[in-house]
Design a protein around this motif. Structure first.
Motif, PDB file in Angstrom:
ATOM      1  N   GLY A  72       0.817  -1.212   0.000  1.00 13.55           N
ATOM      2  CA  GLY A  72       0.000   0.000   0.000  1.00 13.55           C
ATOM      3  C   GLY A  72       0.845   1.254   0.000  1.00 13.55           C
ATOM      4  O   GLY A  72       1.548   1.545  -0.976  1.00 13.55           O
ATOM      5  N   LYS A  73       0.788   1.996   1.103  1.00  8.35           N
ATOM      6  CA  LYS A  73       1.516   3.271   1.218  1.00  8.35           C
ATOM      7  C   LYS A  73       2.938   3.080   1.737  1.00  8.35           C
ATOM      8  O   LYS A  73       3.609   4.061   2.082  1.00  8.35           O
ATOM      9  CB  LYS A  73       0.751   4.219   2.145  1.00  8.35           C
ATOM     10  N   ALA A  74       3.376   1.852   1.814  1.00  7.26           N
ATOM     11  CA  ALA A  74       4.744   1.569   2.263  1.00  7.26           C
ATOM     12  C   ALA A  74       5.418   0.629   1.270  1.00  7.26           C
ATOM     13  O   ALA A  74       4.781  -0.249   0.691  1.00  7.26           O
ATOM     14  CB  ALA A  74       4.730   0.946   3.650  1.00  7.26           C
ATOM     15  N   ILE A  75       6.711   0.846   1.082  1.00  6.25           N
ATOM     16  CA  ILE A  75       7.488   0.006   0.165  1.00  6.25           C
ATOM     17  C   ILE A  75       8.764  -0.436   0.872  1.00  6.25           C
ATOM     18  O   ILE A  75       9.497   0.393   1.419  1.00  6.25           O
ATOM     19  CB  ILE A  75       7.856   0.761  -1.130  1.00  6.25           C
ATOM     20  N   PHE A  76       9.004  -1.723   0.880  1.00  8.15           N
ATOM     21  CA  PHE A  76      10.285  -2.268   1.326  1.00  8.15           C
ATOM     22  C   PHE A  76      11.054  -2.714   0.079  1.00  8.15           C
ATOM     23  O   PHE A  76      10.465  -3.218  -0.874  1.00  8.15           O
ATOM     24  CB  PHE A  76      10.096  -3.476   2.242  1.00  8.15           C
ATOM     25  N   ALA A  77      12.361  -2.519   0.125  1.00  6.22           N
ATOM     26  CA  ALA A  77      13.198  -2.943  -1.006  1.00  6.22           C
ATOM     27  C   ALA A  77      14.591  -3.279  -0.490  1.00  6.22           C
ATOM     28  O   ALA A  77      14.972  -2.875   0.621  1.00  6.22           O
ATOM     29  CB  ALA A  77      13.263  -1.846  -2.062  1.00  6.22           C
ATOM     30  N   ASP A  78      15.347  -4.028  -1.290  1.00 10.15           N
ATOM     31  CA  ASP A  78      16.743  -4.333  -0.973  1.00 10.15           C
ATOM     32  C   ASP A  78      17.620  -3.718  -2.044  1.00 10.15           C
ATOM     33  O   ASP A  78      17.360  -3.893  -3.240  1.00 10.15           O
ATOM     34  CB  ASP A  78      16.994  -5.842  -0.950  1.00 10.15           C
ATOM     35  N   ILE A  79      18.656  -2.993  -1.617  1.00  8.04           N
ATOM     36  CA  ILE A  79      19.645  -2.531  -2.592  1.00  8.04           C
ATOM     37  C   ILE A  79      21.007  -3.108  -2.221  1.00  8.04           C
ATOM     38  O   ILE A  79      21.298  -3.356  -1.049  1.00  8.04           O
ATOM     39  CB  ILE A  79      19.692  -0.998  -2.740  1.00  8.04           C
ATOM     40  N   GLU A  80      21.811  -3.331  -3.240  1.00  9.52           N
ATOM     41  CA  GLU A  80      23.066  -4.064  -3.080  1.00  9.52           C
ATOM     42  C   GLU A  80      24.187  -3.329  -3.788  1.00  9.52           C
ATOM     43  O   GLU A  80      24.024  -2.864  -4.912  1.00  9.52           O
ATOM     44  CB  GLU A  80      22.883  -5.464  -3.682  1.00  9.52           C
ATOM     45  N   ASP A  81      25.347  -3.223  -3.096  1.00 10.14           N
ATOM     46  CA  ASP A  81      26.548  -2.703  -3.754  1.00 10.14           C
ATOM     47  C   ASP A  81      27.596  -3.808  -3.777  1.00 10.14           C
ATOM     48  O   ASP A  81      27.268  -4.982  -3.547  1.00 10.14           O
ATOM     49  CB  ASP A  81      27.038  -1.398  -3.101  1.00 10.14           C
ATOM     50  N   ILE A  82      28.858  -3.480  -3.992  1.00 16.44           N
ATOM     51  CA  ILE A  82      29.875  -4.502  -4.211  1.00 16.44           C
ATOM     52  C   ILE A  82      30.073  -5.425  -3.022  1.00 16.44           C
ATOM     53  O   ILE A  82      30.422  -6.593  -3.177  1.00 16.44           O
ATOM     54  CB  ILE A  82      31.229  -3.852  -4.613  1.00 16.44           C
ATOM     55  N   ASN A  83      29.814  -4.928  -1.803  1.00 15.57           N
ATOM     56  CA  ASN A  83      30.133  -5.772  -0.653  1.00 15.57           C
ATOM     57  C   ASN A  83      29.002  -5.958   0.347  1.00 15.57           C
ATOM     58  O   ASN A  83      29.234  -6.380   1.466  1.00 15.57           O
ATOM     59  CB  ASN A  83      31.379  -5.243   0.076  1.00 15.57           C
ATOM     60  N   GLY A  84      27.777  -5.608  -0.031  1.00 11.66           N
ATOM     61  CA  GLY A  84      26.708  -5.825   0.929  1.00 11.66           C
ATOM     62  C   GLY A  84      25.334  -5.497   0.384  1.00 11.66           C
ATOM     63  O   GLY A  84      25.187  -4.910  -0.692  1.00 11.66           O
ATOM     64  N   LYS A  85      24.323  -5.892   1.170  1.00 14.59           N
ATOM     65  CA  LYS A  85      22.933  -5.635   0.810  1.00 14.59           C
ATOM     66  C   LYS A  85      22.218  -5.090   2.038  1.00 14.59           C
ATOM     67  O   LYS A  85      22.470  -5.535   3.166  1.00 14.59           O
ATOM     68  CB  LYS A  85      22.271  -6.922   0.318  1.00 14.59           C
ATOM     69  N   VAL A  86      21.324  -4.120   1.844  1.00 14.31           N
ATOM     70  CA  VAL A  86      20.590  -3.555   2.963  1.00 14.31           C
ATOM     71  C   VAL A  86      19.141  -3.293   2.552  1.00 14.31           C
ATOM     72  O   VAL A  86      18.857  -3.029   1.373  1.00 14.31           O
ATOM     73  CB  VAL A  86      21.261  -2.248   3.466  1.00 14.31           C
ATOM     74  N   GLN A  87      18.259  -3.390   3.535  1.00 16.61           N
ATOM     75  CA  GLN A  87      16.845  -3.090   3.297  1.00 16.61           C
ATOM     76  C   GLN A  87      16.614  -1.585   3.371  1.00 16.61           C
ATOM     77  O   GLN A  87      17.193  -0.902   4.207  1.00 16.61           O
ATOM     78  CB  GLN A  87      15.977  -3.800   4.338  1.00 16.61           C
ATOM     79  N   ILE A  88      15.773  -1.081   2.475  1.00 21.96           N
ATOM     80  CA  ILE A  88      15.345   0.315   2.568  1.00 21.96           C
ATOM     81  C   ILE A  88      13.822   0.334   2.720  1.00 21.96           C
ATOM     82  O   ILE A  88      13.136  -0.602   2.299  1.00 21.96           O
ATOM     83  CB  ILE A  88      15.790   1.148   1.349  1.00 21.96           C
ATOM     84  N   TYR A  89      13.313   1.416   3.332  1.00 17.09           N
ATOM     85  CA  TYR A  89      11.889   1.509   3.657  1.00 17.09           C
ATOM     86  C   TYR A  89      11.396   2.894   3.279  1.00 17.09           C
ATOM     87  O   TYR A  89      11.975   3.903   3.695  1.00 17.09           O
ATOM     88  CB  TYR A  89      11.700   1.245   5.147  1.00 17.09           C
ATOM     89  N   ILE A  90      10.349   2.946   2.446  1.00  8.90           N
ATOM     90  CA  ILE A  90       9.780   4.213   2.000  1.00  8.90           C
ATOM     91  C   ILE A  90       8.324   4.264   2.464  1.00  8.90           C
ATOM     92  O   ILE A  90       7.539   3.345   2.180  1.00  8.90           O
ATOM     93  CB  ILE A  90       9.839   4.349   0.457  1.00  8.90           C
ATOM     94  N   ARG A  91       7.964   5.338   3.193  1.00 14.87           N
ATOM     95  CA  ARG A  91       6.583   5.532   3.628  1.00 14.87           C
ATOM     96  C   ARG A  91       6.039   6.797   2.985  1.00 14.87           C
ATOM     97  O   ARG A  91       6.715   7.830   2.943  1.00 14.87           O
ATOM     98  CB  ARG A  91       6.512   5.678   5.154  1.00 14.87           C
ATOM     99  N   SER A  92       4.796   6.729   2.511  1.00 13.41           N
ATOM    100  CA  SER A  92       4.221   7.866   1.782  1.00 13.41           C
ATOM    101  C   SER A  92       4.104   9.113   2.654  1.00 13.41           C
ATOM    102  O   SER A  92       4.171  10.229   2.149  1.00 13.41           O
ATOM    103  CB  SER A  92       2.850   7.487   1.223  1.00 13.41           C
TER     104      SER A  92
END
Length: 492
Positions: A72-92
């Motif tokens: 809905g009004k929230a989005i979870f996503a994973d972004i990754e660079d050369i040495n790791g991955k982290v969750q990001i969270y976007i709220r409207s």
């Protein structure tokens, strides 16, 4: 489903998305982006955050979107660079409406820059609460499905860039390879070896028994050869007074492709004035144990189901003794009249003139090499197999040469260097005769190298270490293609 048609439709739709972004004044192929953290460092710094706790420091990271979960009004996503991955969270309600709207158009595979605060979720996951984000590059093609990944080795090798995106373990192999190369340089530089560069295009190929690739220089109106080894040029430097030299060289051999062979490969070659093959055994043992300890943290590793212990000293055995123990045959005692019988009895693959050296080599490769799992120096090869090596004082039919075997792979070839110009010329002449008789891999006559030896080359030891095979061991890879970024492949 027609995969090609489906892919074409996806790309067409993505181009329409790009045109829409441009109409809105958004560049889908961004510019320089300054990060405050790489993801691994960000996670390490905040690992002790309490659940629900949020930092006050705004962080800026960038990477490729690898997973997307919309609620809905929230989005979870994973972004990754050369040495790791982290969750990001976007709220409207924590970001501008048009920015949230824009993020809803982002797809897996896109490259983003985000900034925000760090908090730890109820499940204990470090997460970036996004306040701003920048589209850095829009991806036109879909990544392989999450649960299927990229498993087809043919596609993995042909599209290594895709392999690196979706298989973090593959990235780790090549990060490790870079560290190994740097560690080799550190080791040798600290021992006063001088790194040098020698020609890749050579007028006469030499330094190894192999079929070269031929190229043509238009301005000089002559053929050149891609080097099969840098050896003869490096030994010219010994003549010139450079006493300890090495080169991390790309070599090219026009041979078959297998799990242990690629026609373009990397070698470490080093030469030390006033040394011999015992000096080379010592530095080989010291260098490889240093690399294994430095890169893997232990001298005991597992490779393809076998535990390998690199703790020195390593076993040393003569080639003839190893053959005798394996098949009960004293190669040095065979008379010439029995050569044909031995070849037939042991089903040896020898063509043309049969000699003791070729019999020994075939017996060794067939019956001994498969048994050499732990690091083993095999010493004292027949003269016929070693046209650039110095003969043993007590037995001129053998030369002061060794090969290092680990897990049934030859990793190092080394010897006391032949510095007698007359003897070297004689051996070159023998090689030329073999070439004229049809042996395309025999050495050429290098008159300039003979002339260099006539000025005087100090006694020396030299070795060649196969970097690709070493990396197979250090990464538990069963094929050389796994440790070469862009291996040679057959045409589709």
């Amino acid at each position: 489903m027609d995969i090609k048609k489906n892919t074409a439709e996806i790309i067409s739709n993505k181009w329409e998305e790009i045109r829409e972004l441009k109409r809105e004044g958004i560049d889908p192929f961004g510019h320089k982006f300054i990060r405050t953290y790489q993801i691994k460092d960000l996670i390490e710094k905040n690992k002790n955050l309490q659940i629900g706790e949020c930092t006050k420091e705004k962080v800026i990271i960038a990477g490729r979107l690898m997973a997307l979960r919309k609620h809905g009004k929230a989005i979870f996503a994973d972004i990754e660079d050369i040495n790791g991955k982290v969750q990001i969270y976007i709220r409207s309600n924590k970001i501008e409406e048009k920015v949230f709207e824009l993020f809803s158009k982002i797809n897996i595979g896109d490259i983003l820059g985000v900034s925000g605060l760090i908090f730890k979720t109820r499940t204990g996951e470090i997460t970036v609460l996004v306040e701003e984000f920048t589209l850095l590059c829009k991806s036109l093609r879909s990544l392989p499905e999450k649960w299927h990944g990229l498993k087809d080795v043919e596609i993995r090798y042909r599209k290594r860039y895709l392999d690196l995106i979706v298989n973090p373990s593959v990235r780790e192999i090549f990060i490790k390879r870079s560290k190994v190369i740097q560690s080799i340089r550190n080791f040798l530089d600290n021992r006063n070896y001088l790194e040098v560069e020698t020609p890749i295009m050579q007028p006469i190929p030499g330094g190894a028994t192999a079929l070269p690739f031929i190229t043509h220089h238009n301005a000089l109106h002559r053929d050149f050869y891609l080097r099969i080894a840098p050896e003869l040029y490096l030994k010219r430097l010994l003549v010139g007074g450079l006493e300890k030299v090495y080169e991390l060289s790309r070599n090219f051999r026009n041979e078959g492709i297998s799990t242990k062979h690629n026609p373009e490969f990397t070698m470490l070659e080093l030469y030390e004035a006033y040394g011999d093959y015992y000096s080379m055994m010592q530095i080989t043992e010291e260098l490889i144990t240093y690399l294994v300890k430095n890169v893997l943290g232990s001298l005991e590793i597992e490779y393809q189901g076998n535990k390998i212990d690199f703790t020195p000293p390593w076993e040393r055995i003569s080639m003839f003794k190893a053959i005798e123990e394996a098949v009960g045959l004293r190669v040095d005692k065979i008379s010439k009249k029995d050569f044909n019988e031995i070849v037939k009895k042991y089903s040896l693959d020898i063509k043309g003139n049969i000699n003791r050296g070729e019999i020994a080599n075939e017996l060794f490769e067939k019956f001994v090499e498969p048994t050499l799992i732990q690091p083993t120096f095999v010493l004292d090869y027949p003269l016929e197999l070693s046209p650039l090596s110095k003969q043993k004082k007590d037995n001129p039919e053998l030369v002061e040469r060794f090969e290092l075997f680990i897990s049934s792979m030859e990793l190092v070839n080394a010897f006391t260097e032949l510095n007698d110009p007359a003897e070297q010329k004689r051996r070159f002449e023998e090689q030329v005769a073999k070439k004229e008789a049809g042996d395309v891999e025999s050495h050429f006559m290098d008159k300039d190298y003979i002339e260099a030896l006539e000025y005087g080359m100090p006694p020396a030891g030299g070795l060649g270490l196969g970097i690709d095979r070493l990396m197979m061991l250090l990464t538990n890879s069963d094929s050389i293609k796994e440790v070469i970024l862009f291996p040679q492949l057959k045409s589709k």
